[in-house]
Design a protein around this motif. Sequence first.
Motif, PDB file in Angstrom:
ATOM      1  N   LEU A   1       0.846  -1.182   0.000  1.00  0.00           N
ATOM      2  CA  LEU A   1       0.000   0.000   0.000  1.00  0.00           C
ATOM      3  C   LEU A   1       0.885   1.236   0.000  1.00  0.00           C
ATOM      4  O   LEU A   1       1.804   1.361   0.812  1.00  0.00           O
ATOM      5  N   VAL A   2       0.577   2.155  -0.902  1.00  0.00           N
ATOM      6  CA  VAL A   2       1.439   3.311  -1.153  1.00  0.00           C
ATOM      7  C   VAL A   2       0.618   4.597  -1.062  1.00  0.00           C
ATOM      8  O   VAL A   2      -0.514   4.667  -1.551  1.00  0.00           O
ATOM      9  N   LEU A   3       1.212   5.609  -0.424  1.00  0.00           N
ATOM     10  CA  LEU A   3       0.615   6.945  -0.357  1.00  0.00           C
ATOM     11  C   LEU A   3       1.087   7.740  -1.571  1.00  0.00           C
ATOM     12  O   LEU A   3       2.289   7.922  -1.786  1.00  0.00           O
TER      13      LEU A   3
ATOM     14  N   THR B   1      10.146   3.745  11.387  1.00  0.00           N
ATOM     15  CA  THR B   1      10.943   4.884  10.922  1.00  0.00           C
ATOM     16  C   THR B   1      10.155   5.736   9.934  1.00  0.00           C
ATOM     17  O   THR B   1      10.521   6.874   9.667  1.00  0.00           O
ATOM     18  N   PHE B   2       9.085   5.173   9.348  1.00  0.00           N
ATOM     19  CA  PHE B   2       8.279   5.813   8.313  1.00  0.00           C
ATOM     20  C   PHE B   2       9.083   6.034   7.034  1.00  0.00           C
ATOM     21  O   PHE B   2       8.705   6.841   6.186  1.00  0.00           O
TER      22      PHE B   2
ATOM     23  N   GLY C   1       5.634  13.661  12.790  1.00  0.00           N
ATOM     24  CA  GLY C   1       7.014  14.133  12.924  1.00  0.00           C
ATOM     25  C   GLY C   1       7.909  13.784  11.750  1.00  0.00           C
ATOM     26  O   GLY C   1       9.005  14.330  11.634  1.00  0.00           O
ATOM     27  N   VAL C   2       7.454  12.857  10.889  1.00  0.00           N
ATOM     28  CA  VAL C   2       8.168  12.526   9.653  1.00  0.00           C
ATOM     29  C   VAL C   2       7.249  12.886   8.503  1.00  0.00           C
ATOM     30  O   VAL C   2       6.095  12.448   8.463  1.00  0.00           O
ATOM     31  N   TYR C   3       7.740  13.676   7.555  1.00  0.00           N
ATOM     32  CA  TYR C   3       6.892  14.107   6.436  1.00  0.00           C
ATOM     33  C   TYR C   3       7.040  13.133   5.267  1.00  0.00           C
ATOM     34  O   TYR C   3       8.148  12.717   4.930  1.00  0.00           O
ATOM     35  N   PRO C   4       5.921  12.746   4.633  1.00  0.00           N
ATOM     36  CA  PRO C   4       6.000  11.758   3.545  1.00  0.00           C
ATOM     37  C   PRO C   4       6.744  12.285   2.324  1.00  0.00           C
ATOM     38  O   PRO C   4       6.574  13.437   1.929  1.00  0.00           O
ATOM     39  N   GLU C   5       7.548  11.425   1.754  1.00  0.00           N
ATOM     40  CA  GLU C   5       8.160  11.690   0.451  1.00  0.00           C
ATOM     41  C   GLU C   5       7.435  10.797  -0.550  1.00  0.00           C
ATOM     42  O   GLU C   5       7.778   9.632  -0.735  1.00  0.00           O
ATOM     43  N   VAL C   6       6.387  11.347  -1.163  1.00  0.00           N
ATOM     44  CA  VAL C   6       5.520  10.527  -2.024  1.00  0.00           C
ATOM     45  C   VAL C   6       6.202  10.227  -3.358  1.00  0.00           C
ATOM     46  O   VAL C   6       6.970  11.049  -3.878  1.00  0.00           O
ATOM     47  N   PRO C   7       5.926   9.029  -3.904  1.00  0.00           N
ATOM     48  CA  PRO C   7       5.098   7.968  -3.330  1.00  0.00           C
ATOM     49  C   PRO C   7       5.797   7.335  -2.133  1.00  0.00           C
ATOM     50  O   PRO C   7       6.985   6.996  -2.206  1.00  0.00           O
ATOM     51  N   ALA C   8       5.053   7.183  -1.026  1.00  0.00           N
ATOM     52  CA  ALA C   8       5.614   6.679   0.221  1.00  0.00           C
ATOM     53  C   ALA C   8       4.961   5.353   0.590  1.00  0.00           C
ATOM     54  O   ALA C   8       3.729   5.241   0.586  1.00  0.00           O
TER      55      ALA C   8
END
Length: 334
Positions: free
Chosen positions: A5-7, A93-94, A55-62
């Motif tokens: 599953l990917v954001l 770690t996200f 606290g961790v910002y997504p680097e899409v696609p994440a």
Amino acid sequence: MTSKLVLNAVGGDLEETITLVGEAEVSAGAGEVVVDVEAAPINGADPLFAMGWFGVYPEVPADMGAEGVGRVVEAGPGVDPALVGRRVVMLPTFRFGTWATRTVVPASNVVPVPEEADPLQLAMLAVNPATAYVLLHEYANLQPGDWVGLDLANSAVAHYLIPLARRTGVRTLAVVRREEVIDEVRRLGADVVLVDGDDLAERMATALDGARLRVLYEGTGDPAQVARLVTAVEDGGTVVAFSSVTGQAPVIPLPDLIYRGISLRSVYIVGWLRSASPKQLEQMYGELAGLITEGVIGAEVAATYSLEEHVDALRHAQQTGRNGKVLFVPAQAA
């Protein structure tokens, strides 16, 4: 083929921004392992991450999924080959995802766990039990007979903190917001359970009968509730924020802050894990996994879903008043 599953976009409706994709089989690089995922929960931090509020910002696609359990099937160069075949928990770690059939993880972010424990319970080990453990061990030198307080006492963290405290002889004063969860919190082992209200300070004083709270664990963020609760904390004591369900910042009233020396601190388990030594991680997770195996700690499971059922799973996980955790079991049939 690996499914995960990917954001694809930060913010918006999770049912639209999170999609199921397939990719070629993954392989381990230097310092990495490949893990076949057995189970992975939908943690409260996962939707916050997807919305860009964590606290961790997504680097899409994440890749999505903060924690989980699985079995190592490949070890890359520089990794102990004895890990292959071992069941491990994956620490958050996200920067890699656990909502997948198979995932690549830095070897430093996996910890071997017992074979005999329930994998659904182990899947939830990395975040909430660890948060409860750190809360009890890092902010005061608690001794048997000491009192600690916590609000949001039917939360996922509280489901671990209360029995962990009871096991060491530390007494808990638990505060909830709804009468219907009182029995649930009592079954966890809380010594006193109170419903929040305007007269909470008086009822706490009566229940404590002259004792004071060494530490208050605060999860609502509600300044008005904090003001009522802090009256029970000893001079020089500590309030530790572990969540904020209201989205507000907790505030220590000025007289308690200045004249009584109450301090306000916080716990961010991802940051704590990042700075912990391998020995600390092995000791903490070894103890917690053992307690899960013995049935001393655990969390209710509301439902399990396949990855293909992710829309239903995300809806279920975001229901208000839900009891129990929602988990993905990638091998489960849709």
